[in-house]
Design an enzyme around this catalytic site. Structure first.
Site, PDB file in Angstrom:
ATOM      1  N   GLU A  76      -6.639  23.246  63.667  1.00 37.65           N
ATOM      2  CA  GLU A  76      -5.934  22.491  62.674  1.00 37.65           C
ATOM      3  C   GLU A  76      -6.592  21.170  62.463  1.00 37.65           C
ATOM      4  O   GLU A  76      -6.672  20.764  61.154  1.00 37.65           O
ATOM      5  CB  GLU A  76      -4.568  22.184  63.425  1.00 37.65           C
ATOM      6  CG  GLU A  76      -3.872  20.983  63.003  1.00 37.65           C
ATOM      7  CD  GLU A  76      -2.662  21.809  62.266  1.00 37.65           C
ATOM      8  OE1 GLU A  76      -2.582  23.057  62.607  1.00 37.65           O
ATOM      9  OE2 GLU A  76      -2.058  20.974  61.379  1.00 37.65           O
ATOM     10  N   ASP A  77      -7.396  20.739  63.369  1.00 38.23           N
ATOM     11  CA  ASP A  77      -7.923  19.173  62.974  1.00 38.23           C
ATOM     12  C   ASP A  77      -9.559  19.086  62.748  1.00 38.23           C
ATOM     13  O   ASP A  77     -10.101  18.040  62.583  1.00 38.23           O
ATOM     14  CB  ASP A  77      -7.551  18.270  64.338  1.00 38.23           C
ATOM     15  CG  ASP A  77      -6.118  18.174  64.409  1.00 38.23           C
ATOM     16  OD1 ASP A  77      -5.354  18.302  63.309  1.00 38.23           O
ATOM     17  OD2 ASP A  77      -5.614  17.996  65.536  1.00 38.23           O
TER      18      ASP A  77
END
Ligand code: MN
Length: 693
Positions: A76-77
């Site tokens: 996600e990051d």
């Protein structure tokens, strides 16, 4: 920050054979991937996944789960891809990390209980593996512990609400009550700070009035047990603020009126001792009627087992006493995690394991456990909702449909009108065909047009009763009107063909055993009254000259009174003729179709009306320049059908050694649909240039 050596030591403490290299590799990988990212607290981002891994290890989770804790935010990051994870850590861990990532993408937005329940189901379905859910819950626990660093009060509120309505019940459901209690209290504190501090203050006051109360009661209970020779561990604690508040709400009472603010726990070695201790408590203290619960004989749904009783304690104030075995206690605190076999080779043998198995069965499909890691993965699969599929609307509302449901079912679920006028659908941002079957987690955006109406063909691929009955209802309502309209046009056709001016009044209805003109047309359209008979009885209203008359195909809904032949599949602008089939209506064939040549049926002249067609779907004209090479044609047509465009016409305008220039007419549903299609075409290696004319 937790060092990798500490984490490895922690895991080794319950799983001596744990793969330390794997843990270390994941630790370094996640730390490097998050690099200089910072949390809202200002701490390095990696502090968060490291803490999540620590908590998972404290719950004695298996190595893949702890590794997933370390890696859970990298997809996600950071720039890390699924493929990269799969290559470095294998498919099991990549699958688990991807599962946690998917869950992070959904936000719970509605405050309705019904939606909360659906949302819980949805999460279970998307999680697929209970370990994904466990990592997600622990992720949430750590985020709640650091919630105070988030400055935006609205964001804190939203996260707290989601925690209280969705994650706390899920934690309870899988029996992870230590996590449930903690996240509930933090969420409650953020949502209702005043209530929280009032209750906390009153608890403080009660505590101060008798500071040794818990200690003294524990001593007295120990005393009683030792006299009877029972070896037990006794503990006491105040209940959580949130559970006291719930009790106050439920019974509409003040905090002083809440009984048993303190609870005592007696942990013994056997079930037999549980009941023996219960007997002792009931002989030494006065029982409060109606408060005794035997969750050993009848466990709670999440497999919680314990005896609960409330008695008047040494100082005559009510205290709750919970009596359970060590095993029951572990289950009560950790639920399904307590049974988590961190070695894939575990064989279920003991009584405890069989109960665990039954419990897990409720949440998880239990496959035969074996040393094979793939089968061990099956053991943890969450597929209790295998007969349902969970999707959501662009605003985040969860829609539950039976498995196999298509986007049309989804449209009808939203509203009958949305279904009836559905002209296109975007799933996860991409245009898809209307018969697309939905998968868990799909975000579905229905595009409707007032000119659209249900198509007969939809009935074949919808699965929900609502969609089926709406489509049928629409078809029935159209049927009569369509056959009447077809009958009128066929009659006009016969008049014109015989060079007679059409006059409705001139038709002698009695000769056709009809009362009303519409009944006559209906029977003509259905082929009950043959065109030959009309011709025979034609009133002689001859004029100077009659114009040609062709039945207009595009006046009709395909599949009701007018059908396209399955043998030759005519499309817009093809050279076609019609054949009237009794009870079915007019069947349109290519004029060149081999099936119609010599069986003596009357060929009825038909025509297309472009204006009608365009009102339902836009036909746009594209000029495509493509490379003159093998496979180019296939690439272009595939790109168009992939974006669910329908080619109505295709002409080669010019060709050279290097290039073909084509003009292609394509039916599209909207501007956006056209844009999607142009983008797909432009990305094709065979296409040099596309232009809309
Ligand atoms: Mn996280």
């Amino acid at each position: 920050m937790l060092a990798s050596s500490e984490l490895i030591a922690l895991v080794k403490s319950y799983d001596p054979e744990a793969n330390a290299d794997m843990l270390k590799k994941a630790y370094i990988f996640a730390m490097e991937a998050h690099g200089l990212q910072k949390r809202a607290s200002g701490a390095p981002y990696f502090y968060h996944p490291a803490e999540v891994a620590r908590i998972l290890a404290e719950l004695h989770m298996d190595v893949p789960t702890v590794v997933t804790g370390l890696l859970h935010d990298v997809l996600e990051d950071t720039n890390v891809s699924f493929e990269e994870l799969e290559e470095i850590f294998g498919s099991e861990i990549a699958f688990l990390v991807e599962g946690v990532t998917k869950l992070s993408k959904i936000n719970y937005t509605s405050a309705h209980a019904r939606h909360a329940e659906n949302f819980q189901k949805f999460i279970l379905a998307v999680a697929r593996d209970i370990r994904v859910l466990l990592v997600k819950l622990v992720d949430r626990l750590h985020n709640m512990r650091t919630l105070n660093y988030i400055e935006d009060p609205e964001k804190r509120r939203r996260i707290s609400l989601e925690t209280l309505n969705v994650y706390a019940p899920l934690a309870e459901r899988i029996g992870l009550s230590i996590v449930r209690k903690e996240i509930e209290d933090i969420a409650f504190y953020n949502l209702h700070p005043n209530e929280y501090s009032i209750i906390a203050m009153k608890l403080e006051k009660i505590r101060n009035e008798d500071s040794d109360f818990i200690e003294n009661t524990i001593a007295e209970l120990n005393n009683i047990l030792t006299k009877e020779g029972i070896n037990a561990t006794v503990s006491g604690r105040e209940k959580e603020v949130y559970s006291i508040w719930k009790k106050m709400q439920k019974n509409n009472i003040s905090v002083e009126q809440v009984n048993d603010i303190t609870a005592f726990r007696i942990i013994v070695n056997s079930v037999k001792e549980c009941y023996a201790v219960l007997g002792l408590i009931h002989t030494h203290f006065q029982i409060m009627p109606g408060r005794f619960k035997d969750y050993i004989s009848i466990p709670k749904l999440n497999n919680y087992r314990s005896l609960h009783t409330t008695v008047l304690g040494p100082k005559k104030q009510p205290i709750e006493v919970q009596i359970r075995t060590k095993e029951m206690h572990k289950v009560a605190e950790e639920g399904v995690a307590a049974h988590w076999g961190y070695k894939s080779g575990n064989v279920l043998t003991s009584d405890k394991d069989i109960r665990a198995k039954k419990f897990v069965q409720d949440l998880v499909t239990v496959a035969q456990t074996s040393p094979n890691p793939e089968e061990a993965m099956n053991y943890s699969r969450l597929d209790m909702y295998d007969d349902e599929v969970f999707c959501f609307t662009p605003s985040g509302e969860v829609v539950t449909l039976p498995r196999g449901a298509t986007v049309i079912d989804f449209a009808y679920w939203i509203h009958t009108d949305v279904g009836n006028t559905c002209i296109g659908v975007r799933v996860n941002g991409k245009m898809v065909p209307l018969k697309t079957v939905l998968r868990n987690g799909d975000q579905v955006d229905i595009i409707s047009s007032p000119y659209q109406h249900p198509e007969v063909a939809w009935e074949r691929f919808v699965v929900t009763g609502k969609a089926k009955s709406c489509i049928r209802k629409y078809i029935r309502s159209k049927e009569k009107a369509e056959f009447v309209a077809l009958g009128l046009q066929l009659t006009q056709h016969v008049f014109a063909h015989s060079n007679v001016i059409f006059q409705e009044d001139a038709i002698d209805l009695r000769k056709f055993s009809c009362d009303k003109i519409n009944q006559f047309y209906y029977n003509v359209g259905k082929g009950v009254i043959s065109l030959g008979k009309i011709r025979e009885l034609l009133p002689k209203v001859t004029g100077d000259k009659s114009s040609e008359f062709a039945v207009c195909i595009t006046d009709f809904t395909p599949g009701i009174a007018v059908h396209f032949a399955d043998c030759c599949h005519p499309i817009l602008d093809d050279h076609v003729i019609g054949i009237l089939v009794p009870e079915k209506g007019l069947v349109i064939h290519l004029a060149s179709c081999a099936h119609i040549c010599c069986d003596g049926q009357e060929h009825i002249q038909v025509k297309w009306n472009h204006d009608d067609y365009i009102s339902r779907a836009l036909v746009c004209h594209l000029r495509i320049v493509m490379l003159n090479k093998v496979g180019s044609f296939a690439d272009v047509t595939e790109a168009i059908s992939q974006s669910s465009g329908h080619i109505t016409n295709l002409r080669v305008e010019s060709r050279s050694d290097d290039f073909f220039e084509l003009q292609v007419d394509v039916k599209v549903r909207s501007d956006e649909h056209l844009k999607d299609m142009l983008a797909t075409l432009r990305s094709s290696q065979s296409v040099k240039n596309v232009k809309q004319l």
